[in-house]
Design a protein around this motif. Structure first.
Motif, mmCIF file in Angstrom:
data_model
loop_
_atom_site.group_PDB
_atom_site.id
_atom_site.type_symbol
_atom_site.label_atom_id
_atom_site.label_comp_id
_atom_site.label_asym_id
_atom_site.label_seq_id
_atom_site.Cartn_x
_atom_site.Cartn_y
_atom_site.Cartn_z
ATOM 1 N N GLY A 71 0.814 -1.214 0.000
ATOM 2 C CA GLY A 71 0.000 0.000 0.000
ATOM 3 C C GLY A 71 0.843 1.258 0.000
ATOM 4 O O GLY A 71 0.578 2.203 -0.754
ATOM 5 N N ASP A 75 0.978 3.871 -3.060
ATOM 6 C CA ASP A 75 0.562 5.253 -2.786
ATOM 7 C C ASP A 75 1.566 6.232 -3.389
ATOM 8 O O ASP A 75 1.183 7.213 -4.042
ATOM 9 N N THR A 135 -4.464 -7.981 -3.492
ATOM 10 C CA THR A 135 -4.134 -6.727 -2.814
ATOM 11 C C THR A 135 -3.429 -5.768 -3.765
ATOM 12 O O THR A 135 -3.744 -4.574 -3.817
ATOM 13 N N GLN A 139 -5.062 -2.181 -4.734
ATOM 14 C CA GLN A 139 -4.409 -0.957 -4.288
ATOM 15 C C GLN A 139 -3.673 -0.232 -5.402
ATOM 16 O O GLN A 139 -3.333 0.944 -5.244
ATOM 17 N N ARG A 143 -7.616 0.744 -8.162
ATOM 18 C CA ARG A 143 -7.820 2.048 -7.525
ATOM 19 C C ARG A 143 -7.562 3.178 -8.514
ATOM 20 O O ARG A 143 -8.340 4.137 -8.601
#
Length: 228
Positions: A71, A75, A135, A139, A143
């Motif tokens: 994550g 990000d 995942t 993410q 996203r």
């Protein structure tokens, strides 16, 4: 399962705990990128300078720690391209220029040794831990595609683009400009800067060639009255 490996009842808090958490994340990121998901929690704890039980107190399990790192890395990889989309694309006055800038940031964020190594670590762990692949997908691509789709929908509403299947269009844009860098970069053969730029601008041009509205037929310009 040992008690230390269960989900923590309370995550440690305070400045000292925060410093330990940062040290764990930093050490774990380096260890996972270097050795893959198979690296031991003993190694991570030792490189972070904390007891192994401290790692479990903060994250509960190796999978939870790895997920947190995925994550954080994604990000950072998506930050600039997300900012450009939210600030510019939906209200763009130069769709091509803004798409090129967004795709440049998108590729730059993902074509780093850290992201590519983490991608390889995720893919290598999927036979044992398929949830890690989900995942990564949730993410990262999924996203970001949601943000892209919202901006494309706004451009369709304004008449800048003509797209019937916006979900498909977002995936196509990713395939044109990003996937070559993931595919080749993950194999240690990342495109050079000149080819990178050609892939981005060429991909955007192919995307717009498909989704620009067709020119109005002569005699049917917007606002022109039709003779009865």
């Amino acid at each position: 399962m040992r008690a230390s490996e269960g989900a923590p009842k309370r995550i440690p808090s305070g400045d000292r705990a925060a410093a330990k958490r940062r040290a764990i994340v930093r050490a774990a990121t380096e260890a996972f990128l270097r050795d893959g998901y198979g690296v031991g929690m003993d190694t991570i704890a030792a490189e972070a300078g904390v007891a192994k039980v401290t790692v479990y107190n903060h994250f509960g399990s190796k999978e939870a720690l790895f997920t947190a790192i995925v994550g954080d890395v994604l990000d950072a990889a998506l930050a600039e391209s997300t900012r450009l989309i939210e600030e510019r694309l939906g209200s763009s006055t130069d769709v091509r220029a803004d798409l090129v800038a967004i795709c440049e940031a998108w590729v730059a964020g993902h074509a780093t040794p850290e992201v590519l190594a983490l991608h390889n670590a995720v893919m290598g762990s999927m036979p044992q831990l398929p949830d890690l692949g989900r995942t990564w997908q949730e993410q990262g691509p999924e996203r970001f595609h949601l943000i892209v789709r919202a901006a494309l929908a706004s451009l369709v509403e304004r008449g800048e683009l003509a797209i019937e299947d916006i979900q498909l269009a977002a995936i196509q844009l990713s395939g044109l400009v990003l996937m070559p860098h993931i595919a080749y970069g993950s194999a240690g053969a990342a495109p050079d800067p000149d080819l990178t730029q050609r892939l981005i601008t060429g991909g955007v041009d192919m995307f717009l060639a498909r989704y620009r509205p067709a020119p109005a037929a002569p005699g049917h310009d917007k606002g022109q009255a039709v003779a009865s």
